[in-house]
Scaffold this motif. Sequence first.
Motif, mmCIF file in Angstrom:
data_model
loop_
_atom_site.group_PDB
_atom_site.id
_atom_site.type_symbol
_atom_site.label_atom_id
_atom_site.label_comp_id
_atom_site.label_asym_id
_atom_site.label_seq_id
_atom_site.Cartn_x
_atom_site.Cartn_y
_atom_site.Cartn_z
ATOM 1 N N THR A 156 28.064 40.497 27.419
ATOM 2 C CA THR A 156 29.423 40.869 27.249
ATOM 3 C C THR A 156 30.185 39.838 28.227
ATOM 4 O OG1 THR A 156 29.387 42.390 29.080
ATOM 5 C CG2 THR A 156 28.613 43.150 27.041
ATOM 6 N N GLN A 157 31.616 40.041 27.813
ATOM 7 C CA GLN A 157 32.663 39.293 28.664
ATOM 8 C C GLN A 157 32.408 39.756 30.231
ATOM 9 O OE1 GLN A 157 34.788 36.839 27.268
ATOM 10 N NE2 GLN A 157 34.838 36.119 29.520
ATOM 11 N N LYS A 158 32.387 41.054 30.424
ATOM 12 C CA LYS A 158 32.090 41.613 31.670
ATOM 13 C C LYS A 158 30.698 41.012 32.612
ATOM 14 C CE LYS A 158 31.419 45.892 34.372
ATOM 15 N NZ LYS A 158 31.141 47.105 34.520
ATOM 16 N N ASP A 159 29.811 40.562 31.737
ATOM 17 C CA ASP A 159 28.422 39.946 32.330
ATOM 18 C C ASP A 159 29.078 38.468 32.696
ATOM 19 O OD1 ASP A 159 26.886 42.249 31.655
ATOM 20 O OD2 ASP A 159 26.435 41.476 29.759
ATOM 21 N N ASP A 182 32.077 37.451 33.269
ATOM 22 C CA ASP A 182 32.873 37.396 34.547
ATOM 23 C C ASP A 182 32.407 37.664 35.603
ATOM 24 O OD1 ASP A 182 34.982 36.768 32.624
ATOM 25 O OD2 ASP A 182 35.648 38.742 32.388
ATOM 26 N N GLU A 183 31.401 38.542 35.694
ATOM 27 C CA GLU A 183 30.756 38.749 37.214
ATOM 28 C C GLU A 183 30.124 37.516 37.735
ATOM 29 O OE1 GLU A 183 28.256 41.969 36.170
ATOM 30 O OE2 GLU A 183 29.635 43.653 36.250
#
Length: 410
Positions: A215-218, A220-221
């Motif tokens: 995901t985009q969250k993965d 970004d982290e």
Amino acid sequence: MKKKLIAVIMTLLMLLGTVGCSTEGLNLYEEMKKTSAWEYAESKGNVLVTAEVQGQKFELGADFSGYANTKETQAYVEMQINTIKFSNMSLDVKMSPVKMYVDNQTLYISKTYFTELMQVSGAPISEALNSIEAEFIGIDLNTGTQAAMLDQKKAMALTEALFKGSEVKVPVTQNGRTYTIELNSDQMVDLSVQFIKEVMNNMDAINELSGTGVTQKDIDENKEEVELALVQGQEMVKPMLAGSKATLKYVFEDNTYKEDMDIALKFAFGEEKINLNMAVNADSKKSAKKDFKVPSSNVLYTMEEFMQLLMSVNAGGVSTEDTKLVQISPEQIITRNQEKYIPLRGAMSQLDAAVIYDAKTKKSVIITDNAEFAVNTIIEQGVSYIAVSELSKVDALYVIDSDEGVTVLR
């Protein structure tokens, strides 16, 4: 990142030369978009690969022809190898045509390709390969892995979503319906880095067309860490590839398409230098639908099973029963200075190889049969670890580094 994301990146990298933010680049993209809309197409051409490593030269030439049904994700390619040379010594090549079928996520390759290639190279044919009675070896690209490639239409749609208005600028020149791209080594590296950054910033768009599991969250982290690695990699790779160049030429007509690719890669690893050149000339044309049937004489493997088969071939022709294998899980691996390390003695004991320490040279010594290999190691909490790159230098071993861990074959 998971394997499918890597597959997406690799697919789009192959399309990198078809897109640019300039008018010429967008015109080229529109031409490519038209050809990708062909439901059925025929192609033919030739490929020439030359390599020079440590003064030894190698040359391989082949002609190919094929048919693709993009509507049903099916394709057939036949390749005839007609030239094999080693250090200016030409071999009398009488190889059977290499036949390949693609049916959705399954790839079928004629068994004779592997057996005859072993014979030409002088290597014995492994018992594991020799025992296959089927004429074709099938590889299920989807079972047990997320490495499936995008089909052509999805790849083009994803390319459009990523690159229209992006910062990636491919230098394209246009003369009528003829387009040329010329890249030097710095441009190759810079464009690849820019491209990966675009992928990282557009995971939502990617997942709409191909579920990557990332995901985009993965992203970004871990973005800061990845961007730092990209900068460091960019600085490291540029001098290694200095002098490399690539030329791509595309010529379009209403129902035909011609592509000429000439890539010259120069690799420098310290004192060792490798030159690799590949020239491909291909002509494609829109066609009618043809009958397509996968050969009934085939044996199907998962990707993992196929890799094990290849390992038995690369192990010098030993049978699977005679081959010793150890798999080191990610939990057993440590990373130091961006290098993977595995426990040396634990791995070697499972391969029936002894390890001793030479106090004079301050190196560990791996003993296999009557051969000895001195290697560099580090000590962590009383355990001796060896870098995967260091272990790969040991002639008696075959090392595979993957997302699932490290596999060592003896």
